[in-house]
Design a protein around this motif. Structure first.
Motif, PDB file in Angstrom:
ATOM      1  N   UNK A 159     -20.246  32.414  21.822  1.00 16.19           N
ATOM      2  CA  UNK A 159     -19.442  31.200  21.779  1.00 16.19           C
ATOM      3  C   UNK A 159     -19.921  30.243  22.856  1.00 16.19           C
ATOM      4  N   UNK A 160     -20.074  28.975  22.470  1.00 14.89           N
ATOM      5  CA  UNK A 160     -20.631  27.993  23.382  1.00 14.89           C
ATOM      6  C   UNK A 160     -20.068  26.614  23.078  1.00 14.89           C
ATOM      7  N   UNK A 161     -19.423  25.997  24.049  1.00 13.01           N
ATOM      8  CA  UNK A 161     -18.939  24.613  23.960  1.00 13.01           C
ATOM      9  C   UNK A 161     -18.138  24.351  22.687  1.00 13.01           C
ATOM     10  N   UNK A 162     -17.190  25.220  22.408  1.00 11.97           N
ATOM     11  CA  UNK A 162     -16.331  25.012  21.254  1.00 11.97           C
ATOM     12  C   UNK A 162     -16.977  25.350  19.925  1.00 11.97           C
ATOM     13  N   UNK A 163     -18.029  26.143  19.984  1.00 12.76           N
ATOM     14  CA  UNK A 163     -18.713  26.521  18.755  1.00 12.76           C
ATOM     15  C   UNK A 163     -19.400  27.848  18.895  1.00 12.76           C
ATOM     16  N   UNK A 164     -20.360  28.072  18.040  1.00 12.67           N
ATOM     17  CA  UNK A 164     -21.076  29.342  18.033  1.00 12.67           C
ATOM     18  C   UNK A 164     -22.575  29.064  18.047  1.00 12.67           C
ATOM     19  N   UNK A 165     -23.287  29.807  18.899  1.00 10.97           N
ATOM     20  CA  UNK A 165     -24.746  29.721  18.960  1.00 10.97           C
ATOM     21  C   UNK A 165     -25.316  31.076  18.567  1.00 10.97           C
ATOM     22  N   UNK A 166     -26.350  31.044  17.732  1.00 11.83           N
ATOM     23  CA  UNK A 166     -26.974  32.296  17.302  1.00 11.83           C
ATOM     24  C   UNK A 166     -28.417  32.017  16.921  1.00 11.83           C
ATOM     25  N   UNK A 167     -29.183  33.094  16.751  1.00  8.60           N
ATOM     26  CA  UNK A 167     -30.594  32.958  16.403  1.00  8.60           C
ATOM     27  C   UNK A 167     -30.909  33.765  15.153  1.00  8.60           C
ATOM     28  N   UNK A 168     -31.866  33.264  14.400  1.00  9.63           N
ATOM     29  CA  UNK A 168     -32.371  33.970  13.217  1.00  9.63           C
ATOM     30  C   UNK A 168     -33.881  34.115  13.374  1.00  9.63           C
ATOM     31  N   UNK A 169     -34.358  35.332  13.214  1.00  8.07           N
ATOM     32  CA  UNK A 169     -35.785  35.609  13.315  1.00  8.07           C
ATOM     33  C   UNK A 169     -36.484  35.194  12.030  1.00  8.07           C
ATOM     34  N   UNK A 170     -37.529  34.375  12.168  1.00  6.80           N
ATOM     35  CA  UNK A 170     -38.304  33.977  10.993  1.00  6.80           C
ATOM     36  C   UNK A 170     -39.344  35.054  10.718  1.00  6.80           C
ATOM     37  N   UNK A 171     -39.040  35.892   9.715  1.00  2.91           N
ATOM     38  CA  UNK A 171     -39.961  36.958   9.338  1.00  2.91           C
ATOM     39  C   UNK A 171     -40.228  36.894   7.836  1.00  2.91           C
ATOM     40  N   UNK A 172     -40.860  37.938   7.314  1.00  8.12           N
ATOM     41  CA  UNK A 172     -41.267  37.943   5.905  1.00  8.12           C
ATOM     42  C   UNK A 172     -40.089  37.946   4.948  1.00  8.12           C
ATOM     43  N   UNK A 173     -38.870  38.236   5.435  1.00  2.91           N
ATOM     44  CA  UNK A 173     -37.693  38.292   4.574  1.00  2.91           C
ATOM     45  C   UNK A 173     -36.998  36.938   4.427  1.00  2.91           C
ATOM     46  N   UNK A 174     -37.405  35.961   5.244  1.00  2.00           N
ATOM     47  CA  UNK A 174     -36.800  34.631   5.180  1.00  2.00           C
ATOM     48  C   UNK A 174     -37.555  33.794   4.147  1.00  2.00           C
ATOM     49  N   UNK A 175     -36.804  33.148   3.274  1.00  2.00           N
ATOM     50  CA  UNK A 175     -37.415  32.373   2.210  1.00  2.00           C
ATOM     51  C   UNK A 175     -37.721  30.941   2.611  1.00  2.00           C
ATOM     52  N   UNK A 176     -37.889  30.076   1.603  1.00  2.00           N
ATOM     53  CA  UNK A 176     -38.242  28.680   1.849  1.00  2.00           C
ATOM     54  C   UNK A 176     -37.083  27.904   2.460  1.00  2.00           C
ATOM     55  N   UNK A 177     -35.858  28.354   2.192  1.00  2.00           N
ATOM     56  CA  UNK A 177     -34.674  27.685   2.721  1.00  2.00           C
ATOM     57  C   UNK A 177     -33.778  28.700   3.421  1.00  2.00           C
ATOM     58  N   UNK A 178     -33.058  28.235   4.422  1.00  2.00           N
ATOM     59  CA  UNK A 178     -32.017  29.035   5.070  1.00  2.00           C
ATOM     60  C   UNK A 178     -30.691  28.317   4.875  1.00  2.00           C
ATOM     61  N   UNK A 179     -29.739  29.001   4.246  1.00  2.00           N
ATOM     62  CA  UNK A 179     -28.389  28.467   4.090  1.00  2.00           C
ATOM     63  C   UNK A 179     -27.433  29.332   4.897  1.00  2.00           C
ATOM     64  N   UNK A 180     -26.718  28.708   5.813  1.00  2.00           N
ATOM     65  CA  UNK A 180     -25.749  29.416   6.650  1.00  2.00           C
ATOM     66  C   UNK A 180     -24.402  29.429   5.944  1.00  2.00           C
ATOM     67  N   UNK A 181     -23.782  30.613   5.896  1.00  2.00           N
ATOM     68  CA  UNK A 181     -22.462  30.784   5.308  1.00  2.00           C
ATOM     69  C   UNK A 181     -21.465  31.151   6.404  1.00  2.00           C
ATOM     70  N   UNK A 182     -20.267  30.635   6.298  1.00  2.00           N
ATOM     71  CA  UNK A 182     -19.171  31.024   7.180  1.00  2.00           C
ATOM     72  C   UNK A 182     -18.010  31.467   6.306  1.00  2.00           C
ATOM     73  N   UNK A 183     -17.616  32.736   6.459  1.00  2.00           N
ATOM     74  CA  UNK A 183     -16.508  33.304   5.673  1.00  2.00           C
ATOM     75  C   UNK A 183     -16.717  33.065   4.181  1.00  2.00           C
ATOM     76  N   UNK A 184     -17.912  33.309   3.690  1.00  2.00           N
ATOM     77  CA  UNK A 184     -18.325  33.240   2.280  1.00  2.00           C
ATOM     78  C   UNK A 184     -18.589  31.823   1.782  1.00  2.00           C
TER      79      UNK A 184
END
Length: 326
Positions: free
Chosen positions: A290-315
């Motif tokens: 948690x950071x400044x009223x929000x959330x900070x996180x990282x995603x590793x760019x590896x062979x499993x990541x496709x052309x797009x990344x879509x972030x979901x929150x609670x589905x």
């Protein structure tokens, strides 16, 4: 305005895959309007009912939005098979204006009676109804950003229309077309699903998904680059005020092994956060903080990541980015 635009097709087809959820909070104005008849004899009768039930200009404008979103459906068949452009001849400017007015009046009448339309019908009817209750309203034409394929697009196109209505000396942004529902590709039909977020939308959110042909809003220039290259946001982003702080661009240039840092406001560790890998399988975000009223996180760019990344929150899909591999 051309109706058969590929951009809107992507909106319709991606609405289910990316889990668009249109159910919204209904306010007191909406509750009253929901009890109105589905059909009125004339637009004047509807306007009279609204003026009888509501005192403020804001509530009247909202009531028109709500009645239309509850009752006017997107005409998907007309979108797929648009009628020929109606031409006409004229000898004077006055005759030209009379004929343009007649075409517009016919569009309003057809939309009101048939209760189905594409964006041109929605915007014309909304403008007409607001004029009947004494409000100034404009129709704005421009581009819409509704698919991951729009991220990083090189040019804008005129494929959509919306309204601005003047309330208490302030222009309010309105998109009734997007308030009435969505296309369910699994069922092959439009689904009625009222959404309140496209009435009086925050301009920052609105112009992340709309770009006027004029390139300006209330005399201020808008950034075409920010529109084209920005991330794609979704309805729940607006509803829950999820502000995307990082990355600022929708184009993420990375190489394999890099970690991409994301920061989203108004999210906490109590929320479930995940993304879909290129096999369309959910991957839960790990090591968020948690950071400044929000959330900070990282995603590793590896062979499993496709052309797009879509972030979901609670589905719910919240934001999409396009990966540009170095």
């Amino acid at each position: 305005m051309p109706q058969k635009k590929i951009a809107f097709i992507f909106l319709l087809l991606n609405s289910i895959f990316l889990n668009y959820t249109f159910a919204q909070k209904i306010n007191e104005v909406d509750k009253i309007v929901a009890k109105y008849p589905k059909n009125f004899a004339t637009t004047e009768k509807l306007a009279e009912r609204i003026e009888k039930d509501f005192n403020s200009d804001y509530d009247k404008a909202r009531a028109i939005y709500s009645w239309m979103a509850f009752n006017i459906k997107y005409d998907f068949n007309a979108f797929l098979n648009p009628p020929r452009t109606q031409g006409f001849s004229y000898s004077t400017e006055a005759e030209k204006q009379r004929k343009i007015k007649q075409i517009n009046d016919n569009l309003i009448e057809k939309t009101f009676k048939s209760q189905k339309a594409v964006c041109e019908g929605f915007t014309a009817l909304y403008q007409h109804l607001t004029s009947l209750v004494g409000l100034k309203c404009e129709i704005i034409r421009g581009d819409s950003k509704i698919s991951v394929r729009d991220i990083g697009r090189k040019t804008t196109s005129s494929n959509h229309a919306w309204n601005m209505v003047l309330i208490d000396k302030k222009w309010v942004l309105v998109d009734v077309t997007w308030g009435q529902g969505y296309y369910d590709s699994s069922k092959g039909r439009m689904v009625a699903d009222f959404s309140s977020i496209y009435f009086d939308t925050d301009p920052d959110y609105f112009f992340a998904k709309h770009f006027p042909d004029s390139g300006s809003y209330l005399g201020n220039r808008l950034s075409k680059e920010d529109f084209l290259d920005g991330p794609l946001i979704y309805n729940k982003t607006i509803e829950f005020d999820y502000k995307i702080k990082s990355p600022e661009s929708g184009l993420i240039e990375v190489k394999r092994g890099d970690k991409i840092t994301f920061e989203i406001k108004n999210v906490s560790k109590s929320n479930q956060v995940f993304y879909l890998n290129k096999y369309n399988k959910p991957v839960k975000v790990q090591n968020s903080k948690e950071k400044r009223g929000g959330l900070e996180f990282q995603i590793l760019y590896d062979a499993n990541v496709g052309e797009y990344i879509t972030i979901f929150i609670d589905t719910n899909s919240i934001v999409s980015f396009k990966i540009v591999s170095k």
